[in-house]
Design a protein around this motif. Structure first.
Motif, PDB file in Angstrom:
ATOM      1  N   LYS A  24      -3.704   5.934   6.130  1.00  0.00           N
ATOM      2  CA  LYS A  24      -2.626   6.302   5.212  1.00  0.00           C
ATOM      3  C   LYS A  24      -1.850   7.457   5.835  1.00  0.00           C
ATOM      4  O   LYS A  24      -2.465   8.428   6.296  1.00  0.00           O
ATOM      5  CB  LYS A  24      -3.237   6.749   3.877  1.00  0.00           C
ATOM      6  N   GLU A  50       0.813  -1.202   0.000  1.00  0.00           N
ATOM      7  CA  GLU A  50       0.000   0.000   0.000  1.00  0.00           C
ATOM      8  C   GLU A  50       0.861   1.272   0.000  1.00  0.00           C
ATOM      9  O   GLU A  50       0.743   2.121  -0.868  1.00  0.00           O
ATOM     10  CB  GLU A  50      -0.900  -0.050   1.243  1.00  0.00           C
ATOM     11  N   SER A  51       1.757   1.359   0.987  1.00  0.00           N
ATOM     12  CA  SER A  51       2.513   2.603   1.136  1.00  0.00           C
ATOM     13  C   SER A  51       3.884   2.524   0.474  1.00  0.00           C
ATOM     14  O   SER A  51       4.679   3.444   0.577  1.00  0.00           O
ATOM     15  CB  SER A  51       2.674   2.923   2.612  1.00  0.00           C
ATOM     16  N   THR A  82      -9.531   3.416   5.487  1.00  0.00           N
ATOM     17  CA  THR A  82      -8.163   2.898   5.544  1.00  0.00           C
ATOM     18  C   THR A  82      -7.306   3.895   6.320  1.00  0.00           C
ATOM     19  O   THR A  82      -7.776   4.976   6.682  1.00  0.00           O
ATOM     20  CB  THR A  82      -7.576   2.647   4.137  1.00  0.00           C
TER      21      THR A  82
END
Lengths: 780, 158
Positions: free
Chosen positions: A567, A5-6, A565
């Motif tokens: 982030k 994801e990151s 989510t």
């Protein structure tokens, strides 16, 4: 495909510990300050490799001013061990290796302890000693452990009481005998390697404190504080909650600081001087003489293939010289047994892997756990067979190497790997096809290749646990029980936690020192298992914490968890595009509407991982559904030259490639590959040397050389491939040990290519090479 | 054993300390003064982990007696970074992951610092010669060589 994801997975973020380490702030066990209450100690070690203890007199030592206590094994009958409980803390009736602890002296200063140790008088009756593991299996060999049959042993280890054999692992697969006649080419050989030392720069150091309440605290340079606690607690009858092991950063382990080495001696000495911490710090000489070693091995190998070079059959006998106590070594022989063929597809196999008592220091785990030992012979015999059938060694390996889903030696289906890609990568990197010219007329040059496999060698169900704890400002403490030995495990834990939580990497701290009183459980930092097993636990703990946060925020917003989510430290909603910073809410929660009460609370994520799918193997055939969790594979190629006038060998270029499943931190993988290549090269020249009386002859850095900065190859090339496994975090598996498994045979194969001589016995000393060259010249 | 009162300047600070005649500099630094960044690897001058600078020269602190150090200037690993600012060498070691377990690192950094202050642009051979007495079991040394070269480009020992 987007892996993470990151973008933190697959990113070479800086090590979490590096600033401490370059500024002198990193704390190792010897750096902890205890003030004036600290007492010092010294062990009295056996001057004989095998003897009965007739009498111990401690009176003179006790009378020396400044001496606080002298302890012996007189009242200690319990033994220590992980797989086979065979080792006393202090020898009381018999010593079995030169350097075995017999007594311990506690004194006000180290100087007094050293003086007092000389005053402990011990009468011995010397017994015949045995060093060769093959001879030690013979009926007329001196019996080292007459009580072997009464020792407690793990249910997958098979000692043979009445002999010196502490483990006998068997493979019976297919029909070896009838296969030989179908072979178009055979190769046979006998290979050996001596015991070598781990040689961490930090020697083993422990401080123990026994308190009147019954609490025992042990500060130790340890790869495995939980296993250490378990072994010592069991041996001394201390409840686990009353034995606290604190393990700060470790200054090099390589397997030598797994299990228990001398730490139990410190505990017993501390019991004699209640209320005062006792430090036991091994000198460099003791580190060479009195700690565990990589076991010696004699291997006998026969292998055959058909006319097209397909492997048909293999017959192997491994004799591991386990040393005086085989507690750990038995599982090395077992691991060598179930991986006995190396990374090859062989339909018919007969193998016997034995661990044998000898009067050498305690044999134990060292980086690779049985695999460097067996690959030394395996990877040379494969070269010989390739030559006999007229094939190029790299091509022969490509043809026969193990592939995903192959049925391997134990009958297990091979887990996902791509060994061919590794072979291709190192062949290219070394320009395999090209014959290089030597750099001088008195030199000869050659190239060699070797491949490897290794599974994490451990009990079927070793567990990992992790805790993820948020602070008010949304920084995170990750608690693990796995140790940072330099391999980068804390960095990997921080990366996995940050990625899973959706918080910045630099907001995550991994708690150190490890402390069995506070840290979550980890079986041991061994077997290249942390990225995989501890990584899974950290990921689970972070997912748990993340779920807690999302549930609170979803409730607060009246939205669904699935629409949210995290982030960069913000909870965001895909649906409403709302944002909620994590700071404060991860501790104080969030208010209900109009502050009618609150929801949430301090976020603590909990996770664990334990493999549940490893099965037992049949004791007679070594066959079973799933012998191990998975294998990591790899290849190395070496370009070297030999000075014909001196026998000196110089590695010019070494190329390595391993299949790591998934590279969580690519640069950390490269540091393992590079460091491992040099460690592997160094190991080809190392040997702990003994005289006929069993005395260690080279217990110093001058006499036991490890590679220094002038010895390294001119070029060290590293690479990896990624074939993910199903049960690792993002498909990752370990690579910390694999990186030196096949280096020595790759060098031997290159040496053969250069001068046409096979060297079956390590070390590859210059004098040995020189004499072999001379003999070859004489005989033409 | 006779006890001697000596004074040292450690990382710029004057320290006064009482030492027995046989006490080496490493034990004085670690046990009397608390500079535990200096590591004890062999106490025989064979591994370099205890390297410190004495009046700018690299010295195995396990091989010299504290009494011989009276009024000398000692620099230890703790004296390299100045109020949180790493030296180019420390930065390069960190950036290039020339560090694993970290036990040899202080000695390695001190020996490299001495090299760069006498020879700001060393060749690879110069680096190897300067660090041949500093053992490392983890890194394989190549990144240490690379880090010294990088620091040399970025301003040397400073």
């Amino acid at each position: 495909m987007k892996i993470s994801e990151s973008g933190l997975i697959g990113k070479s973020v800086p090590r979490t510990d590096v600033i401490d380490k370059v500024t002198g702030c990193a704390v190792f066990v010897d750096d902890i300050q205890f003030g004036p209450s600290l007492l010092h100690s010294r062990l009295v070690r056996s001057p004989y490799p095998h003897a009965l203890i007739k009498r111990i007199s401690t009176k003179k030592a006790e009378e020396l001013p400044g001496v606080r206590a002298v302890v012996t094994g007189k009242d200690l009958t319990a033994r220590l061990g992980l797989y086979l409980i065979d080792r006393p803390i202090f020898a009381s009736d018999r010593v079995r290796y030169y350097g075995e602890p017999v007594a311990g002296v506690v004194a006000n200063t180290e100087d007094i302890a050293v003086e007092a140790a000389k005053l402990v008088k011990i009468d011995y009756e010397v017994l015949p000693a045995i060093y060769d593991p093959v001879e030690s299996t013979q009926p007329d060999a001196p019996l080292l452990h007459p009580d072997l049959g009464s020792y407690t042993v793990a249910n997958f280890i098979f000692p043979e009481p009445g002999t010196n054999i502490s483990e006998h692992f068997k493979i019976r697969k297919g029909d070896v005998e009838s296969s030989w006649s179908n072979c178009a080419a055979l190769a046979e050989g006998r290979f050996s390697l001596p015991p070598i030392e781990h040689v961490p720069l930090e020697t083993h150091t422990s401080i123990a404190l026994s308190e009147k309440s019954g609490q025992m605290t042990l500060w130790a340079s340890s790869q495995s504080p939980f296993a250490m606690r378990d072994m010592i607690a069991q041996c001394l009858g201390i409840p686990h909650n009353k034995l606290r092991v604190i393990a700060p950063l470790v200054g090099g382990g390589f397997g030598g600081k797994a299990g228990v080495t001398m730490e139990a001696c410190a505990v017993v000495m501390a019991q004699a001087v209640e209320g005062r911490p006792v430090k036991l710090r091994l000198t460099r000489e003791e580190e060479f003489v009195g700690t565990s070693v990589r076991q010696s091995l004699v291997s006998e190998i026969k292998v055959g293939c058909d006319k097209d070079g397909n492997l048909l059959a293999m017959e192997l006998t491994y004799y591991f010289g386990g040393g005086a106590y085989n507690d750990y070594g038995v599982n090395i022989a077992r691991a060598a047994g179930y991986s006995c063929t190396g990374p090859y597809d062989v339909p018919n196999v007969k193998a016997d892997s034995l661990c044998v008592y000898t009067n050498h220091p305690v044999g134990s785990a060292m980086r690779g756990f049985g695999m460097p030992e067996i690959h030394w012979g395996l990877e040379q015999i494969m070269d010989q067979l390739a030559e006999n059938i007229g094939m190029d060694p790299a091509e022969f390996r490509l043809k026969n190497c193990v592939r995903t889903d192959d049925e391997i030696v134990t009958g297990m289906k091979m887990t996902p790997i791509d060994l061919e890609a590794c072979i291709d990568k190192v062949s290219k990197a070394i320009d395999w096809e090209k014959k290089e010219q030597p750099t001088a007329p008195n030199k000869k040059r050659g190239k060699g290749i070797a491949i490897m496999w290794k599974a994490p060698a451990m009990p079927p169900n070793p567990g990992s646990a992790a805790v993820v704890r948020f602070n008010e400002d949304a920084t995170v403490n990750v608690e693990v029980g796995g140790q940072e030995l330099g391999q980068g495990s804390f960095t990997i834990a921080a990366q996995i936690a940050a990625e899973t939580l959706g918080v910045p990497y630099n907001s995550v701290t991994v708690s150190s020192p490890l402390d069995t009183k506070y840290s979550p459980y980890e079986w041991q930092t061994v077997a290249s298992r942390l990225t995989w097993s501890m990584g899974n636990a950290v990921k689970a703990a972070a997912e748990d914490a993340r779920t807690q946060i999302l549930e609170t925020v979803a409730d607060h917003w009246g939205e669904e968890v699935d629409d949210l989510t995290i982030k960069d430290g913000l909870v965001i909603s895909f649906k409403s595009e709302r944002e909620q910073p994590l700071d404060k809410m991860v501790i104080y929660g969030l208010p209900n509407e109009d502050f009618e009460g609150w929801k949430g609370g301090p976020v603590i994520g909990r996770g664990h991982f334990m493999p549940t799918y490893v099965t037992n193997l049949d004791p007679e055939t070594g066959q079973g559904t799933r012998a191990v969790v998975h294998y990591t594979v790899g290849a190395q190629a070496v370009d070297l030259e030999v000075d014909l006038e001196t026998g000196q060998l110089e590695v010019l270029n070494i190329a390595s490639a391993y299949d790591v499943g998934r590279a969580i931190n690519p640069d950390l993988i490269m540091t393992q590959i590079e460091g491992g290549a040099v460690h592997g090269m160094s190991s080809a020249f190392e040997a702990l040397k003994f005289n006929e009386s069993g005395e260690v002859l080279n217990p110093s850095f001058v006499d036991y050389r490890i590679a220094n900065i002038a010895d390294i190859p001119r070029k060290i090339h590293g690479d990896y491939v990624e074939t993910p496994i199903g049960d690792g975090p993002w498909g990752a598996r370990g690579v910390g040990e694999h990186v030196m498994v096949q280096t020595a045979p790759a060098i031997a194969n290159a040496l053969y290519d250069a001068v046409g001589i096979r060297f079956s016995d390590l070390p590859l000393s210059a004098d040995k090479i020189y004499l072999a060259l001379e003999r070859k010249n004489e005989t033409g | 054993m006779a006890i001697h009162a000596i004074s040292l300047i450690v990382n710029g600070t004057k320290e006064q300390v009482q030492v027995p005649s046989n006490m080496t500099l490493i034990h004085t630094l670690r046990e009397k003064l608390g500079y535990t960044g200096t590591k004890n690897g062999c106490e025989a001058g064979e591994c370099g982990a205890c390297t410190v600078l004495v009046d700018g020269e690299p010295v195995n602190s396990c091989l010299v007696l504290a009494v011989e150090m009276d009024s000398k200037e000692i620099t230890t690993i703790e004296g390299l970074a100045d109020s949180g600012q790493l030296t180019p060498l420390q930065e390069a070691f960190a950036e290039l992951n020339a560090v694993q377990c970290g036990y040899c690192t202080p000695g390695m950094l001190m020996a490299a610092t001495a090299l760069l202050s006498r020879n700001p642009y060393p060749s690879e051979g110069d680096i190897v010669e300067a660090l041949v007495g500093n053992l490392c079991r983890c890194t394989g040394y190549q990144r240490i060589i690379d880090a010294v070269q990088k620091a040399s480009r970025n301003g040397g020992a400073r």
